[in-house]
Scaffold this motif. Sequence first.
Motif, mmCIF file in Angstrom:
data_model
loop_
_atom_site.group_PDB
_atom_site.id
_atom_site.type_symbol
_atom_site.label_atom_id
_atom_site.label_comp_id
_atom_site.label_asym_id
_atom_site.label_seq_id
_atom_site.Cartn_x
_atom_site.Cartn_y
_atom_site.Cartn_z
ATOM 1 N N ARG A 1 3.279 17.125 74.889
ATOM 2 C CA ARG A 1 2.281 18.176 74.713
ATOM 3 C C ARG A 1 2.737 19.315 73.808
ATOM 4 N NH1 ARG A 1 -2.129 18.191 77.916
ATOM 5 N NH2 ARG A 1 -2.253 16.582 79.517
ATOM 6 N N THR A 2 4.026 19.531 73.754
ATOM 7 C CA THR A 2 4.518 20.678 72.980
ATOM 8 C C THR A 2 5.459 20.208 71.885
ATOM 9 O OG1 THR A 2 6.309 21.007 74.560
ATOM 10 C CG2 THR A 2 4.317 22.316 74.881
ATOM 11 N N SER A 3 5.575 21.028 70.841
ATOM 12 C CA SER A 3 6.456 20.696 69.730
ATOM 13 C C SER A 3 7.913 20.958 70.102
ATOM 14 C CB SER A 3 6.088 21.530 68.502
ATOM 15 O OG SER A 3 6.398 22.893 68.732
ATOM 16 N N THR A 4 8.805 20.394 69.315
ATOM 17 C CA THR A 4 10.243 20.624 69.523
ATOM 18 C C THR A 4 10.572 22.100 69.381
ATOM 19 O OG1 THR A 4 10.662 18.434 68.586
ATOM 20 C CG2 THR A 4 12.544 19.922 68.774
ATOM 21 N N VAL A 5 9.917 22.760 68.430
ATOM 22 C CA VAL A 5 10.138 24.194 68.231
ATOM 23 C C VAL A 5 9.757 24.971 69.477
ATOM 24 C CG1 VAL A 5 9.351 26.218 66.940
ATOM 25 C CG2 VAL A 5 9.890 24.104 65.721
ATOM 26 N N THR A 6 8.577 24.659 70.032
ATOM 27 C CA THR A 6 8.122 25.343 71.249
ATOM 28 C C THR A 6 9.053 25.058 72.412
ATOM 29 O OG1 THR A 6 5.830 25.202 70.493
ATOM 30 C CG2 THR A 6 6.189 25.621 72.835
ATOM 31 N N ASP A 7 9.482 23.808 72.544
ATOM 32 C CA ASP A 7 10.406 23.449 73.635
ATOM 33 C C ASP A 7 11.701 24.235 73.538
ATOM 34 O OD1 ASP A 7 8.593 21.660 74.579
ATOM 35 O OD2 ASP A 7 9.535 19.907 73.656
ATOM 36 N N MET A 8 12.252 24.302 72.344
ATOM 37 C CA MET A 8 13.522 25.001 72.176
ATOM 38 C C MET A 8 13.363 26.482 72.518
ATOM 39 S SD MET A 8 16.136 24.978 68.923
ATOM 40 C CE MET A 8 16.617 23.280 69.195
ATOM 41 N N LEU A 9 12.224 27.055 72.143
ATOM 42 C CA LEU A 9 11.991 28.465 72.429
ATOM 43 C C LEU A 9 11.786 28.688 73.921
ATOM 44 C CD1 LEU A 9 11.905 31.040 70.794
ATOM 45 C CD2 LEU A 9 9.443 30.762 70.540
ATOM 46 N N ARG A 10 11.046 27.800 74.563
ATOM 47 C CA ARG A 10 10.798 27.934 76.000
ATOM 48 C C ARG A 10 12.079 27.728 76.815
ATOM 49 N NH1 ARG A 10 5.042 24.714 77.023
ATOM 50 N NH2 ARG A 10 3.699 26.288 76.048
ATOM 51 N N ASN A 11 12.941 26.862 76.312
ATOM 52 C CA ASN A 11 14.187 26.566 77.017
ATOM 53 C C ASN A 11 15.337 27.419 76.502
ATOM 54 O OD1 ASN A 11 12.854 24.547 78.469
ATOM 55 N ND2 ASN A 11 13.232 23.040 76.858
ATOM 56 N N ALA A 12 15.028 28.632 76.119
ATOM 57 C CA ALA A 12 16.057 29.537 75.601
ATOM 58 C C ALA A 12 17.215 29.625 76.583
ATOM 59 C CB ALA A 12 15.466 30.922 75.371
ATOM 60 N N SER A 13 18.414 29.648 76.010
ATOM 61 C CA SER A 13 19.618 29.602 76.836
ATOM 62 C C SER A 13 19.745 30.808 77.749
ATOM 63 C CB SER A 13 20.849 29.501 75.925
ATOM 64 O OG SER A 13 20.720 28.423 75.039
ATOM 65 N N THR A 14 19.270 31.947 77.299
ATOM 66 C CA THR A 14 19.432 33.159 78.099
ATOM 67 C C THR A 14 18.332 34.151 77.774
ATOM 68 O OG1 THR A 14 21.008 34.895 78.728
ATOM 69 C CG2 THR A 14 20.887 34.324 76.411
ATOM 70 N N THR A 15 18.096 35.052 78.693
ATOM 71 C CA THR A 15 17.148 36.152 78.484
ATOM 72 C C THR A 15 17.906 37.454 78.662
ATOM 73 O OG1 THR A 15 15.282 34.839 79.295
ATOM 74 C CG2 THR A 15 15.014 37.231 79.256
ATOM 75 N N LEU A 16 17.717 38.350 77.724
ATOM 76 C CA LEU A 16 18.461 39.603 77.726
ATOM 77 C C LEU A 16 17.488 40.769 77.753
ATOM 78 C CD1 LEU A 16 21.367 40.788 77.394
ATOM 79 C CD2 LEU A 16 20.914 40.852 74.941
ATOM 80 N N GLN A 17 17.708 41.712 78.655
ATOM 81 C CA GLN A 17 16.883 42.914 78.696
ATOM 82 C C GLN A 17 17.507 43.979 77.805
ATOM 83 O OE1 GLN A 17 16.387 43.853 82.932
ATOM 84 N NE2 GLN A 17 14.287 43.113 82.745
ATOM 85 N N LEU A 18 16.682 44.528 76.918
ATOM 86 C CA LEU A 18 17.163 45.483 75.926
ATOM 87 C C LEU A 18 16.252 46.689 75.921
ATOM 88 C CD1 LEU A 18 19.611 45.040 74.038
ATOM 89 C CD2 LEU A 18 17.993 44.584 72.198
ATOM 90 N N ASP A 19 16.842 47.847 75.691
ATOM 91 C CA ASP A 19 16.049 49.068 75.665
ATOM 92 C C ASP A 19 15.018 49.003 74.544
ATOM 93 O OD1 ASP A 19 15.991 51.999 76.790
ATOM 94 O OD2 ASP A 19 15.818 52.190 74.608
ATOM 95 N N ILE A 20 13.813 49.485 74.834
ATOM 96 C CA ILE A 20 12.698 49.420 73.890
ATOM 97 C C ILE A 20 13.009 50.138 72.575
ATOM 98 C CG2 ILE A 20 11.622 51.499 74.842
ATOM 99 C CD1 ILE A 20 9.790 48.387 73.477
ATOM 100 N N SER A 21 13.942 51.066 72.597
ATOM 101 C CA SER A 21 14.296 51.794 71.374
ATOM 102 C C SER A 21 14.916 50.884 70.317
ATOM 103 C CB SER A 21 15.267 52.932 71.701
ATOM 104 O OG SER A 21 16.472 52.409 72.232
ATOM 105 N N GLN A 22 15.358 49.691 70.720
ATOM 106 C CA GLN A 22 16.008 48.771 69.792
ATOM 107 C C GLN A 22 15.019 47.853 69.075
ATOM 108 O OE1 GLN A 22 19.200 48.922 69.146
ATOM 109 N NE2 GLN A 22 19.775 50.359 70.737
#
Length: 712
Positions: free
Chosen positions: A326-347
């Motif tokens: 159903r999804t492209s390889t690009v979408t899969d790779m983005l959805r399966n991102a290795s990590t999620t990082l919270q960053l201040d909105i000022s950045q």
Amino acid sequence: MRKELPERYYLDHFFEFLGFFEADSKVLLDAETLGFIERFNALDEPAQCIIARAANRKYAIINRTQFNYPEIPEAQAHIDRLISQGWFGPLTQVSEQDFAGVVTKNDLLTYLAQYAIPGKYASLKKAELVTLLFTQIAQHGWPQNLPQNDYLVKRFEPALRYLLFLYFGNTRGRLNQFSMRDLGIMRTRADAAITQARFAEANQATAAFWYASALDALPYCSETELLAYAKRPIGELSDPVTLDYAERFLHKLGMRLLPIARATGLSVLEVAPGDASKEKWLRECYKGEQKELVKAHLEALIDNPPSDTLLAFAEDFYARKYHKKRTSTVTDMLRNASTTLQLDISQNQSVEQGVIAWYKRQDMSAWRTENRLWRTLFGLTFWSILFEKDQLVTEFDRRPKSLKFNTFYTSFSEDIDGLLDSLESTAQWLLHLTKMASCHYGKVNSVFMWRRNQLDTVKVLLEQVPLTQIKALLLMMCKDYASLCDGFPDIMVQDSQGLRFEEIKAPGDVLRRNQLVTIQRLQQAGFRVQITQVQWFHDPHQPYVVVDIETTGGNNGYHRITEIGMVKMINGEIVDTWQSLINPQRHIPSSITRLTGISNQMVADAPLFSELAESVARFTEDCVFVAHNVNFDYGFIRQEFARLEQPFRRPKLCTVVQMRRACPGLRSYSLAALTEHFDISMTRHHRALSDAQAAAALLTIIHEKTASETVN
């Protein structure tokens, strides 16, 4: 001071240009072009000066009233003689494409207003307006407000354009590049070879010129002309330059034909060389329910891919259309991102730098790399092959032919393999890179840009990663540079397991196919690669530096800084301050002294900005740059660093903008008004540290307001 060119400069460089065709390139000239050179050489000097001046004009039309030059006495009489000899013709002989080059859209609308044309046409594209005008001219004659007799058509233009194409390798090359070179506006490769021909065979040269010219003419073609192009045999395409132009022309032709003659458009795309045409043809065939045909072609591409880019498309399209993925390889790779990082909105203005700063606060090393790292390593490693064995044809060339047409490995496989085999250790490789950088620093090239500390990140890579992995990736770049010259991950991070690469994606960012291809090849070579998704939030531990400056005036291109005050804040607390008067090296106006209290005597013995630059850079490093009307303070400081030829880049936050959002409806958002409204004490208004401390208090209010709104 403006550099003046010699009186007969244009004639001299025209002879320089023609001299190129006295060597190897002479065999590429047809009878018309040889005849042009012979006729030109037979002219007297004034006539040659006119032809040289006319040849420097970008388009096939000249305005004879502009030919008043000191080196051409009685220019109009000479022009009349050249007209009688067939060098120039009337404007009626001009093509639509050439006419379009010398008029603006407003000109066209003015000319068209001379005719009684029904309906609205002002919204048409320029090419469409030109076609409309020429239709009116054919029916009613030329518009009266166009001074037709002032304009002449260069009848030698076809021969000149072919010569320019052979010299520059494209249809955009112009003789004014010689004067741009000599005026110092354009940098060239003075060490380039100028004796070899751009093509090995005359038939390939003429074919390449035909395709290149037809590509330029496509926007002005009628449906009948497009269909006629489609019937023209492709012919033999053995030269990479010819092949490149044929690929681009046939792809655009097919795309133009699809909506008006779908079957013809598909037949053009089917036989056209190049990845883009193949992909479009397969997609369109699938839409047309030719699914078994498409499946067979996709399987053949996967088994024997002509390029990494087309392989990525084929694998992805095959999986989605024939395995119901159903999804492209690009979408899969983005959805399966290795990590999620919270960053201040000022950045959010520079997310990659924000991630690097976050890692540094975690006592980890990180570097911005993207394409810069790999293209620097590639260019310096193979410099001698790229720019000595694969020589540039003229000094105006920037990209070696083998890179431009993706034939680097097929042309120099033995040299490439031998060089990589000879680099047996990190020290040996670094020595090779250093030698190349020292010998060739500053030379024009299309692979990478020269900069200070060119090898810093390259050195880290070579010291931390097995050389076999690096060689594997470079070999992939050699074999398919077109697919692997960009799309590399944004940053390089060093952790307990070694080096890894990260592609940073903020909310709303997409992963492009070229990035997918490059990430897959890095992984194939043995590198650790991850995608890091960033989520925005308000981070109390994000360091801020609140800055205020005093200056000699408002224009940062002319005026200079007299004082800087800075306040560093973390988690709402002031953790450090910095302040200094600065000698601006120019007079401080009395009006500024009355405003700030800073006089010429006060700054006479103060340090120069150049003496404080390192301290300013270090104090603001990895911090958000905050100021009241931030672009003023940031612009002055960045300009001071630019004068020192040093970069200065920090994420910015403006307390004026943020206060308007946090506290709407106040009568004024000036620093004085806000400090009065919020009862913020100031020791001295219009002194840098005092104003910075006041703006820091405003930043605290902004954060408190934002935090309370988030909770509610």
